[in-house]
Design a protein around this motif. Structure first.
Motif, PDB file in Angstrom:
ATOM      1  N   GLN A 184     -10.863   7.960   9.160  1.00 27.22           N
ATOM      2  CA  GLN A 184     -11.360   6.831   8.376  1.00 27.22           C
ATOM      3  C   GLN A 184     -11.462   7.213   6.903  1.00 27.22           C
ATOM      4  O   GLN A 184     -11.992   8.265   6.557  1.00 27.22           O
ATOM      5  CB  GLN A 184     -12.743   6.427   8.897  1.00 27.22           C
ATOM      6  N   GLY A 185     -10.916   6.368   6.043  1.00 28.42           N
ATOM      7  CA  GLY A 185     -10.993   6.604   4.613  1.00 28.42           C
ATOM      8  C   GLY A 185      -9.965   7.575   4.078  1.00 28.42           C
ATOM      9  O   GLY A 185      -9.990   7.913   2.893  1.00 28.42           O
ATOM     10  N   THR A 186      -9.061   8.058   4.928  1.00 26.40           N
ATOM     11  CA  THR A 186      -8.090   9.048   4.451  1.00 26.40           C
ATOM     12  C   THR A 186      -6.660   8.532   4.458  1.00 26.40           C
ATOM     13  O   THR A 186      -5.763   9.172   3.920  1.00 26.40           O
ATOM     14  CB  THR A 186      -8.113  10.303   5.328  1.00 26.40           C
ATOM     15  N   ASN A 187      -6.432   7.388   5.124  1.00 25.11           N
ATOM     16  CA  ASN A 187      -5.080   6.847   5.208  1.00 25.11           C
ATOM     17  C   ASN A 187      -4.122   7.765   5.964  1.00 25.11           C
ATOM     18  O   ASN A 187      -2.926   7.773   5.710  1.00 25.11           O
ATOM     19  CB  ASN A 187      -4.530   6.548   3.801  1.00 25.11           C
ATOM     20  N   ILE A 188      -4.668   8.579   6.876  1.00 24.49           N
ATOM     21  CA  ILE A 188      -3.820   9.470   7.676  1.00 24.49           C
ATOM     22  C   ILE A 188      -3.591   8.833   9.050  1.00 24.49           C
ATOM     23  O   ILE A 188      -4.533   8.443   9.723  1.00 24.49           O
ATOM     24  CB  ILE A 188      -4.496  10.851   7.857  1.00 24.49           C
ATOM     25  N   TRP A 189      -2.322   8.736   9.434  1.00 20.29           N
ATOM     26  CA  TRP A 189      -2.003   8.216  10.769  1.00 20.29           C
ATOM     27  C   TRP A 189      -1.655   9.353  11.731  1.00 20.29           C
ATOM     28  O   TRP A 189      -1.796   9.216  12.931  1.00 20.29           O
ATOM     29  CB  TRP A 189      -0.821   7.247  10.700  1.00 20.29           C
ATOM     30  N   TRP A 190      -1.149  10.446  11.195  1.00 21.95           N
ATOM     31  CA  TRP A 190      -0.717  11.545  12.053  1.00 21.95           C
ATOM     32  C   TRP A 190      -0.996  12.840  11.311  1.00 21.95           C
ATOM     33  O   TRP A 190      -0.511  13.035  10.207  1.00 21.95           O
ATOM     34  CB  TRP A 190       0.774  11.429  12.379  1.00 21.95           C
ATOM     35  N   LEU A 199       0.472   5.979  21.093  1.00 28.02           N
ATOM     36  CA  LEU A 199       0.315   4.979  20.035  1.00 28.02           C
ATOM     37  C   LEU A 199      -1.136   4.487  19.943  1.00 28.02           C
ATOM     38  O   LEU A 199      -1.687   4.370  18.839  1.00 28.02           O
ATOM     39  CB  LEU A 199       1.258   3.794  20.286  1.00 28.02           C
ATOM     40  N   THR A 200      -1.739   4.214  21.104  1.00 24.42           N
ATOM     41  CA  THR A 200      -3.133   3.744  21.060  1.00 24.42           C
ATOM     42  C   THR A 200      -4.037   4.844  20.500  1.00 24.42           C
ATOM     43  O   THR A 200      -4.965   4.555  19.756  1.00 24.42           O
ATOM     44  CB  THR A 200      -3.617   3.328  22.462  1.00 24.42           C
ATOM     45  N   GLY A 201      -3.719   6.108  20.843  1.00 26.64           N
ATOM     46  CA  GLY A 201      -4.500   7.217  20.300  1.00 26.64           C
ATOM     47  C   GLY A 201      -4.360   7.320  18.796  1.00 26.64           C
ATOM     48  O   GLY A 201      -5.333   7.570  18.071  1.00 26.64           O
ATOM     49  N   MET A 202      -3.145   7.090  18.302  1.00 24.52           N
ATOM     50  CA  MET A 202      -2.916   7.145  16.847  1.00 24.52           C
ATOM     51  C   MET A 202      -3.736   6.088  16.118  1.00 24.52           C
ATOM     52  O   MET A 202      -4.360   6.360  15.088  1.00 24.52           O
ATOM     53  CB  MET A 202      -1.430   6.922  16.537  1.00 24.52           C
ATOM     54  N   VAL A 203      -3.707   4.879  16.647  1.00 22.77           N
ATOM     55  CA  VAL A 203      -4.441   3.789  15.996  1.00 22.77           C
ATOM     56  C   VAL A 203      -5.949   4.068  16.043  1.00 22.77           C
ATOM     57  O   VAL A 203      -6.664   3.899  15.043  1.00 22.77           O
ATOM     58  CB  VAL A 203      -4.120   2.439  16.677  1.00 22.77           C
ATOM     59  N   TRP A 204      -6.402   4.531  17.204  1.00 22.26           N
ATOM     60  CA  TRP A 204      -7.827   4.826  17.350  1.00 22.26           C
ATOM     61  C   TRP A 204      -8.238   5.927  16.370  1.00 22.26           C
ATOM     62  O   TRP A 204      -9.259   5.812  15.672  1.00 22.26           O
ATOM     63  CB  TRP A 204      -8.101   5.264  18.799  1.00 22.26           C
ATOM     64  N   ALA A 205      -7.435   6.987  16.295  1.00 21.60           N
ATOM     65  CA  ALA A 205      -7.762   8.115  15.418  1.00 21.60           C
ATOM     66  C   ALA A 205      -7.754   7.700  13.944  1.00 21.60           C
ATOM     67  O   ALA A 205      -8.601   8.122  13.160  1.00 21.60           O
ATOM     68  CB  ALA A 205      -6.767   9.259  15.645  1.00 21.60           C
ATOM     69  N   ARG A 206      -6.823   6.825  13.600  1.00 18.76           N
ATOM     70  CA  ARG A 206      -6.679   6.413  12.198  1.00 18.76           C
ATOM     71  C   ARG A 206      -7.984   5.818  11.658  1.00 18.76           C
ATOM     72  O   ARG A 206      -8.357   6.043  10.507  1.00 18.76           O
ATOM     73  CB  ARG A 206      -5.525   5.411  12.069  1.00 18.76           C
ATOM     74  N   ARG A 266     -23.505   1.301  20.530  1.00 13.78           N
ATOM     75  CA  ARG A 266     -22.789   1.487  19.261  1.00 13.78           C
ATOM     76  C   ARG A 266     -23.069   2.892  18.750  1.00 13.78           C
ATOM     77  O   ARG A 266     -24.172   3.182  18.289  1.00 13.78           O
ATOM     78  CB  ARG A 266     -23.253   0.473  18.221  1.00 13.78           C
ATOM     79  N   ILE A 267     -22.060   3.736  18.833  1.00 13.79           N
ATOM     80  CA  ILE A 267     -22.193   5.119  18.363  1.00 13.79           C
ATOM     81  C   ILE A 267     -21.567   5.201  16.980  1.00 13.79           C
ATOM     82  O   ILE A 267     -20.596   4.496  16.688  1.00 13.79           O
ATOM     83  CB  ILE A 267     -21.469   6.087  19.322  1.00 13.79           C
ATOM     84  N   GLN A 268     -22.158   6.055  16.155  1.00 15.50           N
ATOM     85  CA  GLN A 268     -21.625   6.331  14.820  1.00 15.50           C
ATOM     86  C   GLN A 268     -20.116   6.559  14.883  1.00 15.50           C
ATOM     87  O   GLN A 268     -19.636   7.225  15.794  1.00 15.50           O
ATOM     88  CB  GLN A 268     -22.285   7.601  14.272  1.00 15.50           C
ATOM     89  N   ILE A 269     -19.403   6.035  13.906  1.00 12.78           N
ATOM     90  CA  ILE A 269     -17.961   6.189  13.777  1.00 12.78           C
ATOM     91  C   ILE A 269     -17.216   5.338  14.810  1.00 12.78           C
ATOM     92  O   ILE A 269     -16.285   4.629  14.471  1.00 12.78           O
ATOM     93  CB  ILE A 269     -17.497   7.664  13.910  1.00 12.78           C
ATOM     94  N   LEU A 270     -17.640   5.389  16.084  1.00 10.16           N
ATOM     95  CA  LEU A 270     -16.885   4.674  17.128  1.00 10.16           C
ATOM     96  C   LEU A 270     -17.091   3.163  17.063  1.00 10.16           C
ATOM     97  O   LEU A 270     -16.130   2.407  17.110  1.00 10.16           O
ATOM     98  CB  LEU A 270     -17.301   5.175  18.509  1.00 10.16           C
ATOM     99  N   GLU A 271     -18.356   2.727  17.001  1.00  7.63           N
ATOM    100  CA  GLU A 271     -18.688   1.301  17.051  1.00  7.63           C
ATOM    101  C   GLU A 271     -18.013   0.631  18.252  1.00  7.63           C
ATOM    102  O   GLU A 271     -17.993   1.201  19.325  1.00  7.63           O
ATOM    103  CB  GLU A 271     -18.276   0.613  15.737  1.00  7.63           C
ATOM    104  N   HIS A 272     -17.421  -0.544  18.047  1.00  7.94           N
ATOM    105  CA  HIS A 272     -16.771  -1.246  19.152  1.00  7.94           C
ATOM    106  C   HIS A 272     -15.535  -0.517  19.661  1.00  7.94           C
ATOM    107  O   HIS A 272     -15.051  -0.810  20.758  1.00  7.94           O
ATOM    108  CB  HIS A 272     -16.364  -2.657  18.721  1.00  7.94           C
ATOM    109  N   THR A 273     -14.976   0.414  18.876  1.00  5.33           N
ATOM    110  CA  THR A 273     -13.751   1.077  19.344  1.00  5.33           C
ATOM    111  C   THR A 273     -14.009   1.936  20.574  1.00  5.33           C
ATOM    112  O   THR A 273     -13.058   2.392  21.203  1.00  5.33           O
ATOM    113  CB  THR A 273     -13.100   1.965  18.262  1.00  5.33           C
TER     114      THR A 273
END
Lengths: 87, 243
Positions: B121-127, B109-116, B46-53
């Motif tokens: 995180q906490g910014t509501n930015i998808w792209w 698409l998977t990259g977008m979801v992962w990045a979001r 479990r790495i910071q920010i990434l966790e299970h992702t």
């Protein structure tokens, strides 16, 4: 249940749901059987089950399409013995 | 059944060997199932920010490797078409590019979801026009134009030739758009601008899933691609044109 709702400071929706769940004290007993597996790792294995169901559905579709292609190819061989010029 | 007719649908010059297809298909379906199970069951640090992702590594990254394999494969058949004029080669180049693009779209698409839920995180930015994502999107548009170009030409041989030449130019852009340019720019994507590259932070045990996943998903591409080739060859044989 009604008492629990009133104790909640109505800050956010999350707070309400969170406190409701905590107040109703679930789970009432330790998980056993299949639950002991599926609830581990933050319920990660539930996601695996969902992914596998979708994947097996897609495999089913793929195999069915293959079977239809088999039939179509066979039919084509029977009906059009001569080559339709394609080059 | 004449030999030529048999050649077009099955073996012969660039036709589909259905028996071989079936064997590889069954292996691939088992392999992808194993990747899904392994991807979830094998523990990850479990790495910071990434966790299970972090598990997304097994699914997101192979999408792009599959795209690269697919367009390389497509370009190979374009070269063979230019050499032989065999429309089966043109069909193969087209279907490889098409299925490849589908994997590319899934990668984006998977990259977008992962990045979001990590970078943003906490910014509501998808792209946010991250260079890696932007260049990847441009790459998909370049291959989209391949199909626009195809649709503009009626005569199959001429269409095949022009599309094949475009396809070769498109392949040349791939290493630049997916690797070189994004790494020159400040990107949040691993491997860019001083960020740790894959080899620095990836736990060794994750490679046991990741490397087979590359092979499994490229195999899945091959299965879907071959299925479409079979379909298109039937159409080619019936109409003298596969589009």
């Amino acid at each position: 249940m009604e008492d629990a709702r009133q104790e909640v400071p109505p800050d956010t929706a999350e707070a309400i749901y969170d406190t409701l769940w905590a107040a109703s004290e679930v789970p009432t007993r330790a998980p056993e059987g299949i639950e002991r597996v599926m609830l581990a790792e933050d319920k990660l294995y539930v996601v695996l089950a969902v992914v596998l169901i979708i994947w097996f559905g897609l495999i089913f579709l793929l195999l069915r399409t293959d079977r239809r292609l088999d039939n179509l190819e066979r039919e084509l061989e029977d009906r059009i013995p001569e080559d339709a010029s394609y080059e | 059944m004449t030999t030529l007719a048999k050649r077009i649908v099955q073996g012969g010059p660039a036709g589909v060997n259905v028996r071989r297809y079936r064997i590889i298909r069954n292996i691939v379906l088992v392999a992808v199932t194993a990747i899904a199970i392994g991807g979830f069951l094998i523990d990850v640090p479990r790495i910071q920010i990434l966790e299970h992702t972090a598990r997304n590594l097994y699914f997101h990254v192979p999408m792009w490797f599959t795209l690269m394999a697919a367009v390389t494969f497509s370009a190979y058949h374009s070269i063979r078409f230019l050499q032989t004029g065999n429309l089966v080669r043109d069909v193969r180049a087209r279907e490889a590019a098409l299925v490849g693009i589908v994997f590319g779209i899934l990668g984006l698409l998977t990259g977008m979801v992962w990045a979001r839920f990590t970078w943003y995180q906490g910014t509501n930015i998808w792209w946010n026009f991250d260079p890696k994502q932007t260049m990847a999107a441009v790459q998909l548009l370049i291959y989209g134009a391949y199909f626009v170009l195809r649709s503009a030409i009626e005569e199959p041989q001429k269409r095949g030739r022009i599309a094949a030449v475009y396809n070769l130019f498109a392949l040349v852009t791939v290493p630049f758009l997916l690797f070189i340019l994004p790494r020159q720019a400040p990107s949040l994507h691993p491997g860019a601008d001083g960020n740790p590259a894959f080899s620095d932070f990836t736990a060794p045990e994750m490679r046991w899933v990741l490397y087979p996943a590359f092979i499994a998903f490229i195999g899945l591409f091959w299965v879907l691609y071959t299925q479409r080739v079979r379909f298109s060859l039937i159409k080619l044989r019936l109409h003298g044109d596969s589009e």
